[in-house]
Design a protein around this motif. Structure first.
Motif, short mmCIF file in Angstrom:
data_model
loop_
_atom_site.label_atom_id
_atom_site.label_comp_id
_atom_site.label_asym_id
_atom_site.label_seq_id
_atom_site.Cartn_x
_atom_site.Cartn_y
_atom_site.Cartn_z
N GLU A 169 120.96 -127.59 76.38
CA GLU A 169 121.91 -126.59 75.95
C GLU A 169 121.55 -125.21 76.50
N GLU A 170 120.26 -124.87 76.49
CA GLU A 170 119.82 -123.58 77.02
C GLU A 170 120.05 -123.49 78.52
N ILE A 171 119.82 -124.58 79.23
CA ILE A 171 120.06 -124.59 80.68
C ILE A 171 121.55 -124.38 80.95
N TYR A 172 122.39 -125.05 80.20
CA TYR A 172 123.83 -124.98 80.41
C TYR A 172 124.36 -123.56 80.16
N PHE A 173 123.93 -122.96 79.05
CA PHE A 173 124.42 -121.62 78.70
C PHE A 173 123.60 -120.50 79.34
N GLY A 174 122.49 -120.87 79.99
CA GLY A 174 121.74 -119.90 80.79
C GLY A 174 120.86 -118.93 80.02
N ASN A 175 120.42 -119.37 78.82
CA ASN A 175 119.53 -118.48 78.06
C ASN A 175 118.78 -119.25 76.99
#
Length: 298
Positions: free
Chosen positions: A264-270
């Motif tokens: 999820e963090e990779i997808y949303f970039g943070n």
């Protein structure tokens, strides 16, 4: 906004080393100054210690946030003349010592604290660029009014130039060295719909201690420009279906890359946990807005 101690890499052992190094550096500077003017500095330090009820000047350099706050309150009611303290000379001395500290040791302190982004706004990187320091230091208790705290570790807040300039000598209530609150306990970002697929960004204080920070540092104004990111996050949230997650997870697992982020963090970039907010700009904002949109989706 971002607590310095939320970084779990800053273990007790690491922090003691930071304090020891800071104390050593501060003592080096004041010892050099004493060699040039011991007849004025020695009596000043003695009178200052008596007035502040501390055993020696070292206690001032590494007094923790709670103790520093008490010393600040003591200074507010202090009659310097009664204690034979020349305020003008003390101000001149400690401001000069701070200039030397910032030049010789400031860059190193920021690196030791491992801060990547400004803890006041969480918008700008403050990590050093090669031999150049991109961060500045705010004195939480202004050195113009409390010059004796100009070299106090817990009074030095690494921050971006924008926040340092805006805050100036204004008083705010929450210090990033305050261990009593975490970021998620202090505030929450909200995307307020203003039209179809368009939003304004608001910051809601969850504790009164952060209200002055928000108003003095003009954080609502600063985050207004990020409504475009809110729209992007809204679109990404709608695209983040279970089937899409599965396909992304397959790519992630087969990549062989060792990335310290969730899918999820990779997808949303943070980063989405407050222990890692200090690593990237807009991390708290991104996490809150995504969580809000996910709730709406269900």
């Amino acid at each position: 906004m971002i607590g310095i101690f939320q970084n779990k890499n800053l273990t007790l052992d690491k922090w003691r080393k930071i304090e020891d190094k800071h104390l050593s550096n501060a003592k080096t500077l004041i010892d050099k100054a004493k060699k040039k003017s011991s007849d004025k500095i020695e009596p000043l330090c003695k009178c200052l210690c008596e007035a502040l009820k501390i055993s020696n000047i070292d206690d001032l350099f590494i007094a923790n946030y709670n103790k520093l706050h008490k010393l600040k309150e003591l200074c507010d009611n202090l009659n310097y003349l009664e204690h034979n303290i020349n305020f003008g000379y003390m101000k001149e001395l400690f401001e000069e010592l701070y200039k030397q500290y910032r030049k010789s040791y400031g860059k190193e302190l920021v690196e030791d604290l491992e801060l990547q982004v400004c803890p006041y706004c969480n918008r700008n990187f403050i990590n050093n660029t090669g031999k150049y320091a991109t961060s500045q230091f705010d004195h939480f208790f202004p050195k113009s009014k409390y010059p004796m705290m100009a070299l106090s570790l817990y009074n030095l807040i690494p921050c971006c130039p924008q926040c340092n300039h805006i805050k100036g000598e204004h008083a705010i209530d929450y210090s990033p060295y305050n261990k009593n609150f975490t970021t998620d306990q202090l505030l929450e970002f909200e995307a307020v719909p203003i039209s179809v697929n368009d939003f304004s960004v608001e910051i809601n204080a969850k504790s009164s201690i952060i209200e002055k920070n928000i108003s003095v540092l003009l954080l609502n104004n600063a985050y207004e420009i990020h409504n475009d990111l809110a729209k992007e996050l809204y679109l990404k949230t709608k695209m983040y279906t279970d089937s899409y997650k599965e396909s992304l997870d397959g790519i992630f697992q087969s990549s062989g890359l060792n990335i310290a982020m969730t899918l999820e963090e990779i997808y949303f970039g943070n980063f989405f946990t407050e222990e890692k907010y200090y690593l990237r700009p807009l991390s708290k904002f991104t996490r809150d807005i995504v969580v809000e949109f996910q709730k709406l989706a269900h």
